[in-house]
Design a protein around this motif. Structure first.
Motif, PDB file in Angstrom:
ATOM      1  N   GLU A 181       0.863  -1.270  -0.061  1.00 64.19           N
ATOM      2  CA  GLU A 181       0.119  -0.028  -0.003  1.00 64.19           C
ATOM      3  C   GLU A 181       0.817   1.332  -0.079  1.00 64.19           C
ATOM      4  O   GLU A 181       0.392   2.252  -0.510  1.00 64.19           O
ATOM      5  CB  GLU A 181      -1.114  -0.059   1.117  1.00 64.19           C
ATOM      6  N   VAL A 182       2.065   1.348   0.661  1.00 64.11           N
ATOM      7  CA  VAL A 182       2.881   2.516   0.711  1.00 64.11           C
ATOM      8  C   VAL A 182       3.453   2.778  -0.753  1.00 64.11           C
ATOM      9  O   VAL A 182       3.536   3.672  -1.054  1.00 64.11           O
ATOM     10  CB  VAL A 182       3.919   2.458   1.615  1.00 64.11           C
ATOM     11  N   GLU A 183       3.834   1.641  -1.263  1.00 61.76           N
ATOM     12  CA  GLU A 183       4.579   1.718  -2.644  1.00 61.76           C
ATOM     13  C   GLU A 183       3.428   2.119  -3.830  1.00 61.76           C
ATOM     14  O   GLU A 183       3.583   3.159  -4.612  1.00 61.76           O
ATOM     15  CB  GLU A 183       5.234   0.373  -3.132  1.00 61.76           C
ATOM     16  N   ALA A 184       2.143   1.779  -3.570  1.00 63.19           N
ATOM     17  CA  ALA A 184       1.002   1.908  -4.276  1.00 63.19           C
ATOM     18  C   ALA A 184       0.759   3.320  -4.334  1.00 63.19           C
ATOM     19  O   ALA A 184       0.378   4.122  -5.330  1.00 63.19           O
ATOM     20  CB  ALA A 184      -0.108   1.033  -4.038  1.00 63.19           C
ATOM     21  N   LYS A 185       0.759   3.856  -3.091  1.00 62.14           N
ATOM     22  CA  LYS A 185       0.245   5.273  -2.899  1.00 62.14           C
ATOM     23  C   LYS A 185       1.454   6.273  -3.530  1.00 62.14           C
ATOM     24  O   LYS A 185       1.271   7.324  -4.206  1.00 62.14           O
ATOM     25  CB  LYS A 185       0.286   5.793  -1.370  1.00 62.14           C
ATOM     26  N   GLU A 186       2.594   5.833  -3.490  1.00 63.34           N
ATOM     27  CA  GLU A 186       3.881   6.774  -4.027  1.00 63.34           C
ATOM     28  C   GLU A 186       3.784   6.835  -5.295  1.00 63.34           C
ATOM     29  O   GLU A 186       4.164   7.829  -6.124  1.00 63.34           O
ATOM     30  CB  GLU A 186       5.133   6.408  -3.359  1.00 63.34           C
ATOM     31  N   MET A 187       3.550   5.527  -5.999  1.00 62.93           N
ATOM     32  CA  MET A 187       3.698   5.505  -7.445  1.00 62.93           C
ATOM     33  C   MET A 187       2.462   5.921  -8.205  1.00 62.93           C
ATOM     34  O   MET A 187       2.669   6.551  -9.279  1.00 62.93           O
ATOM     35  CB  MET A 187       4.018   3.979  -8.034  1.00 62.93           C
ATOM     36  N   SER A 188       1.439   5.858  -7.642  1.00 66.66           N
ATOM     37  CA  SER A 188       0.069   6.252  -8.111  1.00 66.66           C
ATOM     38  C   SER A 188      -0.209   7.857  -7.857  1.00 66.66           C
ATOM     39  O   SER A 188      -0.916   8.481  -8.636  1.00 66.66           O
ATOM     40  CB  SER A 188      -1.081   5.598  -7.626  1.00 66.66           C
ATOM     41  N   GLY A 189       0.472   8.431  -6.865  1.00 66.80           N
ATOM     42  CA  GLY A 189       0.284   9.785  -6.469  1.00 66.80           C
ATOM     43  C   GLY A 189      -1.052  10.013  -5.947  1.00 66.80           C
ATOM     44  O   GLY A 189      -1.460  11.216  -5.653  1.00 66.80           O
TER      45      GLY A 189
END
Length: 305
Positions: A181-189
């Motif tokens: 969820e952390v990586e998804a938030k960062e990569m998706s903006g």
């Protein structure tokens, strides 16, 4: 089809503690174990235990040769790994609390000392349609991406630990993303912290739209796991086993998902199989040794359908 895991290999020093140490605090551990680890080696172990034809290529010192022996015992081919006489194997200092949660401090060692010609030589052994699985615990990722694309390999990428510089990689060449969820938030903006299904689906759809040629797998801890492919998405809840140790749970999931998907499973089936595998893994202590074999996972899966 062959799988190449080009990734990290570590010696995991796990300290059992009452709670994760805070700033300025000293705490005595109740136990210490030293196990084979590293995200790359863990994912190779998962693929091997799932029955895949998998090659692990890492860079390490003489002190870590026993980790390669461990991988070999699971069925992984480690002949492409590089053992440097003057290198030290990467190390991880892990605090494992009584609830099974952990925090990890990494020393990269040989993981960050690949040379360009070494990466090219490793990838030269593979063919169009083979998979390469990488993480962000080694250096020269741009070289690996370029060489894999030239060979026509399918790229699976786990951008962990996340760094903003990863967005400079040719991520449009990735066929399969594994993100938390952390990586998804960062990569998706995505503009807020994920708190539930609506947020996870929104982040996954943004990433799927951003990388339309890729499958995006989003693992959301206790909230389960999602897989997105263009307009389609699937969901699987966690399999609720008693938690002994969460180390390597995500790596178990990644290896099993790749195996299931490339064996003809649907997104939903692959998620369900992977959730069972990671659930079994967290119910035992350790990383590689705790990972189940394919037959064990299938026994549970068949009973669940």
């Amino acid at each position: 089809m062959k799988f190449l895991v080009l990734g990290s290999i570590n010696l995991d020093m796990t300290f059992s503690v009452d709670h994760i140490v805070k700033k300025g605090e000293t705490e005595s551990s109740t136990g210490l174990t030293i196990n084979a680890g590293g995200k790359g080696a863990n994912q190779a172990a998962s693929l091997a235990k799932a029955g895949s034809i998998v090659y692990f290529a890492g860079k390490l010192g003489e002190d870590g040769k026993w980790v390669l022996d461990t991988l070999s015992s699971f069925g992984a081919d480690t002949t492409l790994s590089i053992i440097g006489k003057d290198e030290r194997t990467g190390e991880a200092i892990i605090q494992l609390d009584k609830s099974g949660e952990n925090c990890i401090l990494l020393f990269p060692g040989g993981n960050r000392k690949f040379e360009e010609e070494e990466v090219k030589e490793i990838i030269s052994h593979f063919d169009e349609g083979d998979y390469i699985l990488m993480q962000n615990e080694i250096n020269l990722l741009p070289v690996a991406f370029k060489e894999a694309k030239k060979k026509g390999m399918k790229i699976a990428f786990n951008p962990s630990p996340y760094e903003k510089i990863l967005m400079d990689l040719p991520l449009e060449d990735v066929s399969l993303f594994f993100v938390n969820e952390v990586e998804a938030k960062e990569m998706s903006g995505y503009g807020k912290d994920a708190k539930g299904e609506e947020d996870f689906i929104a982040m996954g759809r943004i990433l799927s739209s951003k990388y339309p040629d890729a499958i995006v797998v989003l693992t959301a801890g206790k909230h389960g796991a999602y897989a997105f492919e263009k307009a389609e998405y699937a969901y699987s809840p966690i399999v609720d086993y008693p938690v002994e140790d969460t180390t390597g749970a995500g790596d178990t999931f990644s290896g099993y998902f790749l195996k299931a998907l490339t064996s003809g499973s649907s997104l939903k089936e692959a998620l369900d199989i992977s959730s069972i595998a990671s659930g079994l893994a967290v119910s035992r202590k350790g990383a590689m040794g705790a990972m189940p074999y394919w037959s064990e996972v299938m026994d549970v899966y068949q009973k669940s359908i």
